[in-house]
Design a protein around this motif. Structure first.
Motif, short mmCIF file in Angstrom:
data_model
loop_
_atom_site.label_atom_id
_atom_site.label_comp_id
_atom_site.label_asym_id
_atom_site.label_seq_id
_atom_site.Cartn_x
_atom_site.Cartn_y
_atom_site.Cartn_z
N MET A 287 0.81 -1.22 0.00
CA MET A 287 0.00 0.00 0.00
C MET A 287 0.84 1.27 0.00
O MET A 287 0.39 2.31 -0.44
N THR A 288 2.08 1.18 0.53
CA THR A 288 2.81 2.43 0.75
C THR A 288 4.10 2.57 -0.06
O THR A 288 4.53 3.70 -0.31
N ALA A 289 4.73 1.46 -0.43
CA ALA A 289 6.05 1.59 -1.08
C ALA A 289 5.92 2.19 -2.48
O ALA A 289 4.97 1.88 -3.21
N PRO A 290 6.87 3.05 -2.87
CA PRO A 290 6.85 3.56 -4.25
C PRO A 290 6.90 2.39 -5.23
O PRO A 290 7.50 1.35 -4.92
N LYS A 291 6.29 2.57 -6.38
CA LYS A 291 6.10 1.39 -7.25
C LYS A 291 7.40 0.73 -7.66
O LYS A 291 7.48 -0.49 -7.75
N GLU A 292 8.49 1.49 -7.85
CA GLU A 292 9.74 0.85 -8.28
C GLU A 292 10.40 0.05 -7.15
O GLU A 292 11.29 -0.76 -7.40
N HIS A 293 9.95 0.29 -5.91
CA HIS A 293 10.48 -0.50 -4.78
C HIS A 293 9.40 -1.43 -4.21
O HIS A 293 9.56 -1.98 -3.14
N ASN A 294 8.29 -1.51 -4.91
CA ASN A 294 7.14 -2.24 -4.39
C ASN A 294 7.21 -3.68 -4.90
O ASN A 294 6.97 -3.96 -6.07
N LEU A 295 7.54 -4.59 -4.00
CA LEU A 295 7.82 -5.96 -4.42
C LEU A 295 6.64 -6.63 -5.12
O LEU A 295 6.81 -7.17 -6.23
N PRO A 296 5.42 -6.63 -4.54
CA PRO A 296 4.33 -7.30 -5.27
C PRO A 296 4.06 -6.66 -6.62
O PRO A 296 3.74 -7.35 -7.59
N MET A 297 4.19 -5.34 -6.70
CA MET A 297 3.91 -4.68 -7.99
C MET A 297 4.94 -5.07 -9.04
O MET A 297 4.58 -5.45 -10.17
N TYR A 452 2.74 -13.10 -2.90
CA TYR A 452 2.15 -13.84 -4.02
C TYR A 452 0.65 -13.51 -4.18
O TYR A 452 0.14 -13.41 -5.30
N GLU A 453 -0.07 -13.39 -3.04
CA GLU A 453 -1.50 -13.01 -3.14
C GLU A 453 -1.65 -11.69 -3.90
O GLU A 453 -2.44 -11.57 -4.83
N HIS A 454 -0.85 -10.68 -3.46
CA HIS A 454 -0.99 -9.36 -4.10
C HIS A 454 -0.56 -9.41 -5.57
O HIS A 454 -1.18 -8.80 -6.43
N SER A 455 0.50 -10.16 -5.83
CA SER A 455 0.98 -10.25 -7.21
C SER A 455 -0.10 -10.85 -8.12
O SER A 455 -0.35 -10.34 -9.22
N ALA A 456 -0.75 -11.91 -7.65
CA ALA A 456 -1.81 -12.54 -8.47
C ALA A 456 -2.93 -11.54 -8.74
O ALA A 456 -3.44 -11.43 -9.88
N VAL A 457 -3.31 -10.80 -7.71
CA VAL A 457 -4.42 -9.84 -7.86
C VAL A 457 -4.00 -8.70 -8.81
O VAL A 457 -4.78 -8.30 -9.70
N ILE A 458 -2.78 -8.21 -8.67
CA ILE A 458 -2.32 -7.12 -9.55
C ILE A 458 -2.25 -7.61 -11.00
O ILE A 458 -2.66 -6.91 -11.93
N GLN A 459 -1.77 -8.84 -11.20
CA GLN A 459 -1.74 -9.38 -12.57
C GLN A 459 -3.16 -9.40 -13.15
O GLN A 459 -3.38 -9.09 -14.33
N GLY A 460 -4.13 -9.78 -12.32
CA GLY A 460 -5.54 -9.79 -12.77
C GLY A 460 -5.99 -8.40 -13.17
O GLY A 460 -6.67 -8.23 -14.19
N TRP A 461 -5.62 -7.41 -12.38
CA TRP A 461 -6.02 -6.03 -12.73
C TRP A 461 -5.33 -5.59 -14.02
O TRP A 461 -5.91 -4.88 -14.83
#
Ligand code: F6P
Length: 517
Positions: A287-297, A452-461
């Protein structure tokens, strides 16, 4: 994702040089393609990506409004429109005061922890007053894969009853679990969101008969974890042993709910709480990390890039940790049930294809089985190595050898080898990522799983699909009931079906050969 954005991203893949060239022309590559977050070191520098594609992918996080979707999800919006449901798995590990969903969840988790502590201490016991020595979870899919994977991953922390998991409708599964169990000291956990799943209810009924044969007061030997408590109570589960989760928790996202009860029995409620702390760490990071440092993103972008832009249709997840050997099976449901869909929420065909096939097996075992194909086959298979820095077990030297193999495989895949003879040539340029947990602790594992949960959801989006429904499993379930009815009553199946000759053959051979009739 908008077609124009998608095609411009896809075009950028044409400008990506081979990995060996990329690493020479940009020595800083591993700085911008490495992320450290929540006790996980993630190295994406051997992915087929250059700066331009990377920047464009990061930009797509804003174009698709990933952050807005997370905010809506946390606010309880209906993110699963085809089932008219909110999606609240992050509330399961949030502070109780943070939302009404979190409050509901935390009350049930506290009940589960007390019950698990009781099972472990012996204050909650079987009908004859004996302490439970064996806990058998009966569940399938999300009601099995997550808790089974975690119980195995953290097995060195196990200090309670023996905890087993059975899922398959094949009688062999329950047969094996019952083989060494004593009804007087066995507790069954019927884990099922719906409390109607064919496999689970069939096995639960058989387990109940097995207990009843020696313990008439059978209900002392059953706990339920379900969102349909009224169905479980009607089935005969005692009220104080009926643990609830909610329709806003999807089955494959339910690990942090009372579905974790068998894990609590195995390693204790405190360690399970640590696991949830690790998940919450990753929730706040995403929710908070900048996108380039955001691991799930960034992880989601890499997986989506490989499947949708590079058209690599599978991904091999190889845990270099024997205790994580169930991780690929867990991820198969999380990723493929979430994202294996052809149409987006707008009803249009998904651009670039949906979920990759996820598969894998523990390393180094896999190296002596299928790695030949990964290195020299005609298909490119991105590989995800998952391991830990701190050695477990009693042999630190073995751990160094394990880690050395991760390095060697990732290098060989990327760099390849030039040779005069074609069969000794490694073409290289084969992408891989390496995820290293500081330690395979309860907290570290929680962070990895939430990632992994967040990564799967982001891939879906990114694909524009609803990752939270699973209509693709329904048809098979309906047809199985029809086929079972035909088998039970020995009737001929509808001749219009393509399988009727097989079914009719089975009905006749079963009569002739069955040992149980
Ligand atoms: O068949 C798919 C599925 O519905 C999964 O989504 C779910 O995790 C599994 O079945 C088990 O369902 P339940 O927990 O309701 O028994």
């Amino acid at each position: 994702m908008d077609a124009e954005v998608f095609h411009s991203l896809k075009n950028l893949t044409n400008g990506v040089a081979p990995l060996s060239e990329l690493s020479q022309t940009d020595p800083s590559r591993s700085d911008w393609l490495t992320i450290d977050a929540c006790g996980i070191h993630a190295d994406f520098s051997r992915q087929r990506i250059n700066r331009t594609l990377y920047e464009a992918l990061l930009h797509s996080v804003d174009v698709v409004d990933i952050r807005g979707s997370f905010r809506k999800m946390m606010a309880g919006d209906i993110m699963n429109a085809t089932e008219d449901r909110a999606v609240g798995h992050m509330a399961l590990r949030a502070p109780a005061t943070s939302s009404p969903m979190a409050q509901q969840a935390s009350g049930q988790l506290e009940r589960a922890k007390l019950l698990a502590d009781g099972v472990r201490s012996g204050s909650v016991c079987g009908a004859s007053g004996k302490q439970f020595a064996t806990v058998i979870n009966i569940g399938i899919g999300g009601s099995d894969l997550g808790p089974a994977m975690v119980t195995r991953a953290l097995r060195r922390l196990a200090n309670g009853p023996v905890v087993k998991f059975i899922s398959n409708i094949d009688a062999a599964d329950l047969d094996e679990a019952l083989h060494s169990a004593d009804p007087e000291t066995t507790l069954f956990v019927v884990s099922s969101k719906t409390f109607t799943t064919l496999e689970t209810m069939h096995n639960a009924e058989r387990a109940r008969r097995w207990i009843q044969a020696s313990v008439p007061d059978w209900a002392h030997h059953f706990v339920a974890a379900t969102s349909h408590t009224e169905v479980a109570l009607n089935w005969g589960i005692q009220k104080d042993r009926c643990l609830e989760f909610f329709d806003w928790v999807g089955g494959r996202f339910s690990l942090s709910s009372v579905i974790g009860f068998p894990v609590m029995c195995a390693i204790g409620a405190d360690q399970f709480s640590e696991f949830l702390v690790g998940m919450a760490d990753m929730d706040s990071h995403v929710m908070t990390a900048p996108k380039e440092h955001n691991l799930p993103m960034v992880h989601a972008l890499m997986w989506w890039m490989n499947s949708a832009l590079h058209s690599f249709s599978t991904v091999a997840v190889i845990p270099y940790s024997h205790d994580l050997s169930r991780l690929p099976a867990y991820l198969q449901q999380l990723v493929m049930e979430s994202n294996g869909k052809s149409f987006g929420v707008d009803g249009r065909a998904v651009l670039g294809g949906s979920s990759p096939v996820v598969w894998g097996e523990a390393g180094t075992n896999g190296q002596h089985a299928f790695f030949q194909m990964l290195h020299q086959g005609t298909q490119v298979v991105p590989v995800e190595f998952v391991t830990a820095a701190v050695p477990l077990g009693t042999d630190d030297e073995a751990h160094d050898l394990l880690f050395a193999n991760v390095i060697a495989q990732s290098e060989a895949l990327a760099a390849g080898r030039v040779h005069d003879e074609p069969h000794k040539t490694f073409e290289g340029n084969r992408p891989s990522s390496v995820l290293v947990l500081d330690e395979l602790s309860s907290r570290g594992l929680g962070s990895l799983i939430a990632m992994y949960e967040h990564s799967a959801v982001i891939q879906g989006w990114l694909m524009g699909i609803n990752s939270f429904d699973q209509w693709g499993v329904e048809l098979g379930k309906i047809l199985a009931v029809d086929a079972a009815t035909a088998i039970e009553f020995g009737v001929s199946q509808d001749e219009q079906t393509m399988t009727h000759p097989l079914l009719n053959w089975y009905v006749s051979i079963r009569k002739k050969l069955s040992r149980n009739q």
